[in-house]
Motif scaffolding. Sequence first.
Motif, short mmCIF file in Angstrom:
data_model
loop_
_atom_site.label_atom_id
_atom_site.label_comp_id
_atom_site.label_asym_id
_atom_site.label_seq_id
_atom_site.Cartn_x
_atom_site.Cartn_y
_atom_site.Cartn_z
N ASN A 1 0.95 -1.07 -0.01
CA ASN A 1 -0.08 0.03 0.03
C ASN A 1 0.95 1.45 -0.02
OD1 ASN A 1 -2.53 -1.46 0.15
ND2 ASN A 1 -2.28 -2.02 2.19
N PRO A 2 1.85 1.56 -0.91
CA PRO A 2 2.43 2.39 -1.00
C PRO A 2 1.96 3.77 -1.19
CG PRO A 2 2.68 1.41 -3.11
CD PRO A 2 1.86 0.77 -2.08
N GLN A 3 1.98 4.86 -0.13
CA GLN A 3 1.20 6.11 -0.27
C GLN A 3 1.76 7.03 -1.43
OE1 GLN A 3 -1.21 6.95 1.91
NE2 GLN A 3 -0.82 4.72 2.21
N PHE A 4 2.97 6.93 -2.14
CA PHE A 4 3.49 7.53 -3.26
C PHE A 4 2.58 7.33 -4.42
CE2 PHE A 4 6.38 4.08 -3.31
CZ PHE A 4 6.11 3.48 -4.65
N LYS B 1 -0.63 7.54 -4.59
CA LYS B 1 -1.63 8.39 -4.86
C LYS B 1 -1.29 9.60 -5.56
CE LYS B 1 -3.74 7.01 -0.49
NZ LYS B 1 -4.20 7.22 0.84
N ASN B 2 0.11 10.03 -5.79
CA ASN B 2 0.45 11.30 -6.47
C ASN B 2 0.79 10.58 -7.73
OD1 ASN B 2 0.11 12.84 -4.01
ND2 ASN B 2 2.17 12.33 -3.56
N ASN C 1 -5.46 5.42 -11.07
CA ASN C 1 -6.53 6.17 -10.64
C ASN C 1 -7.69 6.04 -10.77
OD1 ASN C 1 -4.30 7.85 -9.75
ND2 ASN C 1 -4.32 9.19 -11.69
N PHE D 1 -8.12 3.65 -5.55
CA PHE D 1 -7.44 2.97 -4.32
C PHE D 1 -8.44 1.93 -3.51
CE2 PHE D 1 -5.29 6.61 -5.48
CZ PHE D 1 -4.10 6.14 -5.82
N SER E 1 -5.82 -3.14 -2.52
CA SER E 1 -4.74 -3.23 -2.06
C SER E 1 -3.45 -3.29 -3.15
CB SER E 1 -4.47 -4.21 -1.07
OG SER E 1 -5.54 -3.93 0.18
N TYR E 2 -2.50 -2.24 -3.06
CA TYR E 2 -1.39 -2.30 -3.85
C TYR E 2 -0.25 -2.62 -3.43
CZ TYR E 2 -4.43 0.08 -7.60
OH TYR E 2 -5.29 0.22 -8.31
N SER F 1 13.28 11.70 -4.68
CA SER F 1 13.24 12.06 -3.19
C SER F 1 14.75 12.75 -2.91
CB SER F 1 12.96 11.08 -2.30
OG SER F 1 13.01 11.52 -1.02
N GLU G 1 7.91 1.74 5.58
CA GLU G 1 6.89 1.62 6.79
C GLU G 1 6.59 0.10 6.83
OE1 GLU G 1 3.87 4.37 7.10
OE2 GLU G 1 4.84 5.94 6.29
#
Length: 102
Positions: free
Chosen positions: A45-48, A50-51, A58, A62, A65-66, A94, A101
Amino acid sequence: MYNYYFAVASQRFLLQEEPLEEILRERMDYYESINKDIDFWLVMNPQFIKNFNNNSINSQKFHQSYAAVVSLDKQFIQWLKLRISFVILGDFQSSSLFIPEY
């Protein structure tokens, strides 16, 4: 700046339908044999993403589960795409070292 490359798909696809564990284990063994530090991570579930601007992701909004394999090595991610066809590739930058996490 660090350049990161990733291959993302649903967790079910990557973890149940593809031999991802075996692929990553083989890669770790190869790195160990050439004394190279591990430069890839499996992230749930990588948060990145979403961007990440991709209609395939998209459109799912979401609800799934990725999972993503993230690496500093672009060639490894491109090779992974050849081995596991149905993944979406992307990249991001970055200023800090990526620490997943758990």
